[in-house]
Design a protein around this motif. Structure first.
Motif, PDB file in Angstrom:
ATOM      1  N   LEU A  38       0.806  -1.217   0.000  1.00  0.00           N
ATOM      2  CA  LEU A  38       0.000   0.000   0.000  1.00  0.00           C
ATOM      3  C   LEU A  38       0.837   1.264   0.000  1.00  0.00           C
ATOM      4  N   GLN A  39       1.902   1.307   0.782  1.00  0.00           N
ATOM      5  CA  GLN A  39       2.681   2.537   0.873  1.00  0.00           C
ATOM      6  C   GLN A  39       3.320   2.898  -0.460  1.00  0.00           C
ATOM      7  N   THR A  40       3.834   1.879  -1.167  1.00  0.00           N
ATOM      8  CA  THR A  40       4.434   2.142  -2.475  1.00  0.00           C
ATOM      9  C   THR A  40       3.400   2.663  -3.463  1.00  0.00           C
ATOM     10  N   VAL A  41       2.241   2.015  -3.484  1.00  0.00           N
ATOM     11  CA  VAL A  41       1.179   2.458  -4.398  1.00  0.00           C
ATOM     12  C   VAL A  41       0.721   3.869  -4.048  1.00  0.00           C
ATOM     13  N   ARG A  42       0.515   4.116  -2.750  1.00  0.00           N
ATOM     14  CA  ARG A  42      -0.020   5.405  -2.330  1.00  0.00           C
ATOM     15  C   ARG A  42       0.963   6.545  -2.582  1.00  0.00           C
ATOM     16  N   CYS A  43       2.248   6.310  -2.326  1.00  0.00           N
ATOM     17  CA  CYS A  43       3.234   7.392  -2.434  1.00  0.00           C
ATOM     18  C   CYS A  43       3.829   7.527  -3.827  1.00  0.00           C
ATOM     19  N   LEU A  44       3.890   6.423  -4.583  1.00  0.00           N
ATOM     20  CA  LEU A  44       4.540   6.464  -5.887  1.00  0.00           C
ATOM     21  C   LEU A  44       3.565   6.577  -7.044  1.00  0.00           C
ATOM     22  N   MET A  45       2.430   5.849  -6.973  1.00  0.00           N
ATOM     23  CA  MET A  45       1.561   5.741  -8.134  1.00  0.00           C
ATOM     24  C   MET A  45       0.301   6.598  -8.049  1.00  0.00           C
ATOM     25  N   LEU A  46      -0.296   6.704  -6.845  1.00  0.00           N
ATOM     26  CA  LEU A  46      -1.521   7.493  -6.745  1.00  0.00           C
ATOM     27  C   LEU A  46      -1.318   8.982  -7.033  1.00  0.00           C
ATOM     28  N   PRO A  47      -0.148   9.569  -6.698  1.00  0.00           N
ATOM     29  CA  PRO A  47       0.035  10.966  -7.119  1.00  0.00           C
ATOM     30  C   PRO A  47      -0.144  11.169  -8.618  1.00  0.00           C
ATOM     31  N   GLY A  48       0.155  10.109  -9.396  1.00  0.00           N
ATOM     32  CA  GLY A  48      -0.081  10.201 -10.833  1.00  0.00           C
ATOM     33  C   GLY A  48      -1.556  10.306 -11.168  1.00  0.00           C
ATOM     34  N   VAL A  49      -2.404   9.654 -10.380  1.00  0.00           N
ATOM     35  CA  VAL A  49      -3.851   9.759 -10.581  1.00  0.00           C
ATOM     36  C   VAL A  49      -4.309  11.188 -10.325  1.00  0.00           C
ATOM     37  N   PHE A  50      -3.830  11.767  -9.218  1.00  0.00           N
ATOM     38  CA  PHE A  50      -4.192  13.149  -8.892  1.00  0.00           C
ATOM     39  C   PHE A  50      -3.688  14.104  -9.973  1.00  0.00           C
ATOM     40  N   ALA A  51      -2.461  13.840 -10.444  1.00  0.00           N
ATOM     41  CA  ALA A  51      -1.901  14.723 -11.467  1.00  0.00           C
ATOM     42  C   ALA A  51      -2.670  14.597 -12.774  1.00  0.00           C
ATOM     43  N   TYR A  52      -3.004  13.367 -13.160  1.00  0.00           N
ATOM     44  CA  TYR A  52      -3.751  13.179 -14.400  1.00  0.00           C
ATOM     45  C   TYR A  52      -5.104  13.879 -14.325  1.00  0.00           C
ATOM     46  N   SER A  53      -5.750  13.774 -13.156  1.00  0.00           N
ATOM     47  CA  SER A  53      -7.023  14.485 -12.979  1.00  0.00           C
ATOM     48  C   SER A  53      -6.798  15.989 -13.041  1.00  0.00           C
ATOM     49  N   GLY A  54      -5.725  16.461 -12.389  1.00  0.00           N
ATOM     50  CA  GLY A  54      -5.451  17.893 -12.384  1.00  0.00           C
ATOM     51  C   GLY A  54      -5.136  18.436 -13.759  1.00  0.00           C
ATOM     52  N   LEU A  55      -4.443  17.629 -14.576  1.00  0.00           N
ATOM     53  CA  LEU A  55      -4.112  18.073 -15.930  1.00  0.00           C
ATOM     54  C   LEU A  55      -5.351  18.179 -16.801  1.00  0.00           C
ATOM     55  N   ASN A  56      -6.420  17.499 -16.413  1.00  0.00           N
ATOM     56  CA  ASN A  56      -7.692  17.584 -17.142  1.00  0.00           C
ATOM     57  C   ASN A  56      -8.686  18.524 -16.468  1.00  0.00           C
ATOM     58  N   THR A  57      -8.219  19.244 -15.444  1.00  0.00           N
ATOM     59  CA  THR A  57      -9.077  20.177 -14.722  1.00  0.00           C
ATOM     60  C   THR A  57      -8.625  21.604 -15.004  1.00  0.00           C
ATOM     61  N   ASP A  58      -9.495  22.384 -15.587  1.00  0.00           N
ATOM     62  CA  ASP A  58      -9.175  23.771 -15.910  1.00  0.00           C
ATOM     63  C   ASP A  58     -10.158  24.681 -15.187  1.00  0.00           C
ATOM     64  N   LEU A  59      -9.712  25.191 -14.034  1.00  0.00           N
ATOM     65  CA  LEU A  59     -10.597  26.042 -13.241  1.00  0.00           C
ATOM     66  C   LEU A  59     -10.769  27.427 -13.851  1.00  0.00           C
ATOM     67  N   THR A  60      -9.948  27.756 -14.845  1.00  0.00           N
ATOM     68  CA  THR A  60     -10.120  29.053 -15.498  1.00  0.00           C
ATOM     69  C   THR A  60     -11.405  29.109 -16.311  1.00  0.00           C
ATOM     70  N   THR A  61     -12.004  27.933 -16.561  1.00  0.00           N
ATOM     71  CA  THR A  61     -13.275  27.912 -17.294  1.00  0.00           C
ATOM     72  C   THR A  61     -14.473  28.090 -16.364  1.00  0.00           C
ATOM     73  N   LEU A  62     -14.232  28.114 -15.051  1.00  0.00           N
ATOM     74  CA  LEU A  62     -15.331  28.213 -14.094  1.00  0.00           C
ATOM     75  C   LEU A  62     -15.793  29.654 -13.963  1.00  0.00           C
ATOM     76  N   SER A  63     -16.594  30.065 -14.894  1.00  0.00           N
ATOM     77  CA  SER A  63     -17.141  31.417 -14.865  1.00  0.00           C
ATOM     78  C   SER A  63     -18.542  31.378 -15.443  1.00  0.00           C
ATOM     79  N   GLY A  64     -19.341  32.368 -15.096  1.00  0.00           N
ATOM     80  CA  GLY A  64     -20.681  32.472 -15.655  1.00  0.00           C
ATOM     81  C   GLY A  64     -21.535  31.272 -15.362  1.00  0.00           C
TER      82      GLY A  64
END
Length: 461
Positions: free
Chosen positions: A292-318
């Motif tokens: 679990l520690q290896t997955v959580r510290c090494l691989m799951l940050p990639g999940v967060f990053a992949y989600s973040g790269l597809n998240t554009d908060l600059t479009t949150l208007s109107g």
């Protein structure tokens, strides 16, 4: 050494270094403001995307996260998610209790699925005109959005309750089990919707659902026969051998390949393998220590990053902000009403009911898995994906402050003491008795950690 392959290795290495560094720094900062580390790790992913880095320093974002790097990032993230969901499946609880207490988590889970699904689907229907992709069916779209709002982060709940040392208290018994049942139901819904989206029609889902059912039945029958004795030997030796560990990894990866092939994604394969492994007390702890520690510290940050790269908060208007407000109110309000209503029906106080509802609103990593699959299938588009990421972050961030409104450290200590006394007083072999609602109580003479309360009970499947 030069060439396109070596250049890609350098690019992926640099991007992964930045991803893990950001996750570690923000994960370290989050507890200092009263938030779980996962909130900071998820925020790191958003910061590395177009919402901040791509907005403040576009050249750095484009250089770090090229299209080729994103593809590799997606592959690593999906492998990490398969392994993570495997551990989640192993950790699922099925502890026998009194009949009333045994039905409580199930009631919380069902209410937490049905009400948010209905209300969320209604909110999605209101928003469908501007946010539904043209090639996605209306019912698939609204059920997917509603389904994403039903998710509760079972693994995150388990970690929070372990850190607070309240696993054996009243709220510590109900919350993770309710989350576990709810997550299982949510994955079933996602499997069906993924099948419809992949095959293009409701009739085509049979090509996905029937093989998925057959796969689950084979795992349920075969895995205990294959693994029980070697798992028991591992517990007796207090060590998982390389052979057993390799066999488990091969099983998870093979299951992930099969579920990917039939169109419901590898995370389901890992989850089903974990759920259907035989129950061997003590094995889950050995597995978590090794994996679990290896997955959580090494691989799951990639999940967060992949989600973040597809998240554009600059479009949150109107109008997008209006949809965000609608989804946030629906997500938090429907879960709160569902959880509090069930808790009050089972005789809990308003304070305990509020704390439980806050925990059930912690969506953690689970909703990211849900919506990332939806985005990759084209069921939702970029703006709504960004909206749901923000909903996930905010509802998760709200969980601990609301929980703390009732469960102060003093109340937690009182419930720990009461739960310990109950376990000691109960006759051998009798089911645990849930403690009453304590608002105070004597503090123990020494502040040592109750080691029995820092680990979830062994699953009984």
């Amino acid at each position: 050494m030069t060439g396109p392959t070596f250049d890609l290795l350098l690019d992926v290495g640099a991007a992964w270094f930045v991803i893990i560094l950001a996750a570690q720094v923000l994960g370290w900062l989050a507890p200092k403001i009263g938030q779980p580390a996962v909130v900071g790790e998820r925020a790191a992913g958003v910061i590395l995307g177009p919402s901040l880095l791509g907005w403040v320093w576009p050249a750095a974002g484009e250089h770090l996260f090229t299209a080729e790097v994103k593809e590799v990032l997606f592959v690593i993230a999906m492998v990490g998610l398969s392994l993570y969901m495997f551990v989640v499946g192993v950790e699922h609880e099925h502890e026998p209790e009194s009949r009333k207490e045994a039905t409580f988590p199930i009631a919380v889970a069902l209410a937490g699925i049905i009400i948010p699904l209905m209300v969320g689907a209604g909110a999605a229907a209101i928003s469908a005109g501007g946010y539904k992709p043209d090639d996605v069916g209306f019912w698939v779209f609204i059920l997917f959005v509603g389904g994403s709002l039903t998710v509760t982060a079972f693994p995150m709940l388990a970690r929070i309750l372990q850190q607070q040392r309240v696993v054996h208290t009243r709220v510590g018994g109900v919350a993770p089990r309710g989350g576990a049942v709810g997550d299982a139901l949510a994955w079933c819904l996602l499997a069906v919707l993924s099948g419809i989206a992949t095959k293009g029609s409701a009739s085509g889902v049979i090509e996905t659902v029937l093989p998925a059912i057959a796969f689950a039945l084979v795992c349920y029958w075969a895995l205990p026969l294959i693994f029980r004795k070697v798992m028991e030997r591992a517990v007796a030796d207090n060590e998982i051998s390389d052979g057993l560990f390799g066999a488990l990894l091969l099983t998870v990866l093979g299951a992930g390949w099969f579920t990917d092939y039939i169109g419901i994604y590898s995370v389901f394969g890992g989850f089903v393998v974990g759920m259907t492994l035989p129950s061997v007390p003590g094995f889950a702890d050995l597995l978590k220590d090794r994996l679990l520690q290896t997955v959580r510290c090494l691989m799951l940050p990639g999940v967060f990053a992949y989600s973040g790269l597809n998240t554009d908060l600059t479009t949150l208007s109107g109008s997008v902000l209006l949809v965000l407000a609608l989804m946030l109110v629906v997500a938090f309000g429907s879960k709160t009403i569902a959880s509090m209503g069930v808790a009050r029906a089972y005789g809990w106080s308003w304070g305990q009911s509020t704390a439980l509802s806050a925990l059930m609103n912690a969506r953690g990593l689970m909703i990211l898995i849900f919506i990332n699959i939806g985005l990759s299938l084209g069921v939702i588009e970029q703006r709504l994906f960004s909206v749901l990421v923000v909903v996930a972050v905010l509802t998760t961030a709200m969980a601990m402050p609301i929980y703390r409104r009732y469960y102060t450290p003093e109340r937690e200590e009182a419930e720990r003491v009461a739960a310990t006394r109950t376990r000691v007083a109960a006759p051998p072999g009798s089911p645990p008795i849930a403690p009453a609602d304590h608002t105070g109580g004597d503090r123990p003479e020494s502040p040592h950690t109750d080691t029995a309360a820092t680990n979830l009970p062994s699953a009984h499947r």
